[in-house]
Design a protein around this motif. Structure first.
Motif, PDB file in Angstrom:
ATOM      1  N   ASN A 125       0.807  -1.218   0.000  1.00  0.00           N
ATOM      2  CA  ASN A 125       0.000   0.000   0.000  1.00  0.00           C
ATOM      3  C   ASN A 125       0.845   1.275   0.000  1.00  0.00           C
ATOM      4  O   ASN A 125       0.329   2.362   0.232  1.00  0.00           O
ATOM      5  N   GLY A 126       2.149   1.128  -0.249  1.00  0.00           N
ATOM      6  CA  GLY A 126       2.988   2.287  -0.468  1.00  0.00           C
ATOM      7  C   GLY A 126       3.798   2.803   0.705  1.00  0.00           C
ATOM      8  O   GLY A 126       4.475   3.826   0.582  1.00  0.00           O
ATOM      9  N   PHE A 127       3.750   2.132   1.852  1.00  0.00           N
ATOM     10  CA  PHE A 127       4.563   2.570   2.985  1.00  0.00           C
ATOM     11  C   PHE A 127       5.990   2.050   2.850  1.00  0.00           C
ATOM     12  O   PHE A 127       6.211   0.936   2.382  1.00  0.00           O
ATOM     13  N   THR A 128       6.945   2.859   3.294  1.00  0.00           N
ATOM     14  CA  THR A 128       8.347   2.433   3.310  1.00  0.00           C
ATOM     15  C   THR A 128       8.594   1.609   4.580  1.00  0.00           C
ATOM     16  O   THR A 128       7.777   1.621   5.508  1.00  0.00           O
ATOM     17  N   ASP A 129       9.744   0.943   4.623  1.00  0.00           N
ATOM     18  CA  ASP A 129      10.113   0.188   5.827  1.00  0.00           C
ATOM     19  C   ASP A 129      10.147   1.090   7.055  1.00  0.00           C
ATOM     20  O   ASP A 129       9.656   0.713   8.123  1.00  0.00           O
ATOM     21  N   GLU A 130      10.707   2.283   6.904  1.00  0.00           N
ATOM     22  CA  GLU A 130      10.802   3.223   8.029  1.00  0.00           C
ATOM     23  C   GLU A 130       9.422   3.678   8.493  1.00  0.00           C
ATOM     24  O   GLU A 130       9.170   3.802   9.692  1.00  0.00           O
ATOM     25  N   GLN A 131       8.536   3.943   7.548  1.00  0.00           N
ATOM     26  CA  GLN A 131       7.176   4.361   7.899  1.00  0.00           C
ATOM     27  C   GLN A 131       6.430   3.239   8.619  1.00  0.00           C
ATOM     28  O   GLN A 131       5.703   3.493   9.586  1.00  0.00           O
ATOM     29  N   ILE A 132       6.632   2.021   8.175  1.00  0.00           N
ATOM     30  CA  ILE A 132       5.972   0.878   8.812  1.00  0.00           C
ATOM     31  C   ILE A 132       6.434   0.733  10.259  1.00  0.00           C
ATOM     32  O   ILE A 132       5.602   0.514  11.158  1.00  0.00           O
ATOM     33  N   ILE A 133       7.709   0.890  10.504  1.00  0.00           N
ATOM     34  CA  ILE A 133       8.232   0.823  11.880  1.00  0.00           C
ATOM     35  C   ILE A 133       7.567   1.905  12.731  1.00  0.00           C
ATOM     36  O   ILE A 133       7.122   1.646  13.852  1.00  0.00           O
ATOM     37  N   GLU A 134       7.506   3.109  12.187  1.00  0.00           N
ATOM     38  CA  GLU A 134       6.905   4.212  12.937  1.00  0.00           C
ATOM     39  C   GLU A 134       5.418   3.960  13.189  1.00  0.00           C
ATOM     40  O   GLU A 134       4.919   4.221  14.289  1.00  0.00           O
ATOM     41  N   LEU A 135       4.710   3.444  12.191  1.00  0.00           N
ATOM     42  CA  LEU A 135       3.292   3.122  12.369  1.00  0.00           C
ATOM     43  C   LEU A 135       3.103   2.053  13.445  1.00  0.00           C
ATOM     44  O   LEU A 135       2.173   2.137  14.255  1.00  0.00           O
ATOM     45  N   ARG A 136       3.960   1.060  13.455  1.00  0.00           N
ATOM     46  CA  ARG A 136       3.879   0.020  14.479  1.00  0.00           C
ATOM     47  C   ARG A 136       4.068   0.607  15.874  1.00  0.00           C
ATOM     48  O   ARG A 136       3.490   0.121  16.846  1.00  0.00           O
ATOM     49  N   LYS A 137       4.852   1.683  15.967  1.00  0.00           N
ATOM     50  CA  LYS A 137       5.067   2.352  17.252  1.00  0.00           C
ATOM     51  C   LYS A 137       3.931   3.315  17.598  1.00  0.00           C
ATOM     52  O   LYS A 137       3.924   3.913  18.675  1.00  0.00           O
ATOM     53  N   GLY A 138       2.981   3.491  16.663  1.00  0.00           N
ATOM     54  CA  GLY A 138       1.817   4.332  16.927  1.00  0.00           C
ATOM     55  C   GLY A 138       1.955   5.762  16.478  1.00  0.00           C
ATOM     56  O   GLY A 138       1.295   6.653  17.034  1.00  0.00           O
ATOM     57  N   GLY A 139       2.741   6.020  15.447  1.00  0.00           N
ATOM     58  CA  GLY A 139       2.904   7.380  14.949  1.00  0.00           C
ATOM     59  C   GLY A 139       3.162   7.416  13.462  1.00  0.00           C
ATOM     60  O   GLY A 139       3.342   6.380  12.828  1.00  0.00           O
ATOM     61  N   ALA A 140       3.168   8.640  12.927  1.00  0.00           N
ATOM     62  CA  ALA A 140       3.439   8.849  11.502  1.00  0.00           C
ATOM     63  C   ALA A 140       3.897  10.296  11.332  1.00  0.00           C
ATOM     64  O   ALA A 140       3.112  11.161  10.939  1.00  0.00           O
ATOM     65  N   SER A 141       5.154  10.572  11.632  1.00  0.00           N
ATOM     66  CA  SER A 141       5.670  11.942  11.633  1.00  0.00           C
ATOM     67  C   SER A 141       5.563  12.631  10.275  1.00  0.00           C
ATOM     68  O   SER A 141       5.563  13.849  10.206  1.00  0.00           O
ATOM     69  N   TRP A 142       5.465  11.877   9.204  1.00  0.00           N
ATOM     70  CA  TRP A 142       5.433  12.436   7.852  1.00  0.00           C
ATOM     71  C   TRP A 142       4.041  12.902   7.425  1.00  0.00           C
ATOM     72  O   TRP A 142       3.896  13.572   6.407  1.00  0.00           O
ATOM     73  N   ASP A 143       2.987  12.555   8.218  1.00  0.00           N
ATOM     74  CA  ASP A 143       1.620  12.891   7.805  1.00  0.00           C
ATOM     75  C   ASP A 143       0.751  13.091   9.038  1.00  0.00           C
ATOM     76  O   ASP A 143       0.541  12.146   9.807  1.00  0.00           O
TER      77      ASP A 143
END
Length: 177
Positions: free
Chosen positions: A89-107
């Motif tokens: 669905n277009g997430f990068t590895d770094e974004q996925i890690i951040e999402l797993r931690k409960g955040g998304a600093s880029w959006d």
């Protein structure tokens, strides 16, 4: 090693064999978590119907919820499956890690969704007015809140099922964080 036997197509009911055939056709394989649900005559088809019902969230938003909640619930199977789906669905590895931690600093909106999903799951729904104000302030509606709670329920079912059964993970294993 799995604590719970993953049945083959020939070991499940005729109804579940049809579900297996549909999964095979749609996904190219029958994920172990789904196959294990086929020990029950009705659980697999009920779960799939519930989990594939229409929602106000996009596929990408649904992955945000699934990643944040699966990490909170410590489900390695779902962390792995939704890491793969997140990439699709277009997430990068770094974004996925951040999402797993409960955040998304880029959006901003994705960040609020991840934080709210994690907070609702962690606090068992007893969230502060501040959390809800943030959710609504990000542009989400009451309909979205209902769908968020349903999405958390769906992923929690899968998380608990794997945490109890420990079926073998048949996706690339997500990194531990």
């Amino acid at each position: 090693m799995s604590k719970f036997k993953v049945p083959t197509r020939g070991e499940v009911s005729e109804n579940n064999q049809t579900v297996f055939d549909n999964l095979q056709k749609g996904l190219g394989f029958v994920p172990n978590i789904y196959a294990a649900m086929a020990h029950s005559e009705n659980a697999l088809s009920s779960y799939l119907q519930f989990s594939s019902a229409p929602t106000s969230f996009s596929k990408k938003e649904k992955e945000i919820i699934d990643l944040a909640v699966s990490q909170l619930n410590g489900c390695r199977y779902c962390q792995s499956a939704h890491t793969a789906l997140g990439k699709m669905n277009g997430f990068t590895d770094e974004q996925i890690i951040e999402l797993r931690k409960g955040g998304a600093s880029w959006d901003y909106k994705a960040n609020v969704l991840a934080q709210t999903a994690r907070e609702v799951a962690d606090k068992k729904g007893k969230v502060s007015e501040e959390v809800l104000e943030s959710f609504y302030g990000a542009g989400y509606s009451e309909a979205n809140l209902v769908d968020l709670i349903v999405a958390i329920g769906i992923i929690t079912i899968t998380n608990l099922f794997h945490n109890v059964t420990d079926v073998d993970i048949d996706f690339p294993i997500a990194v531990e964080i």
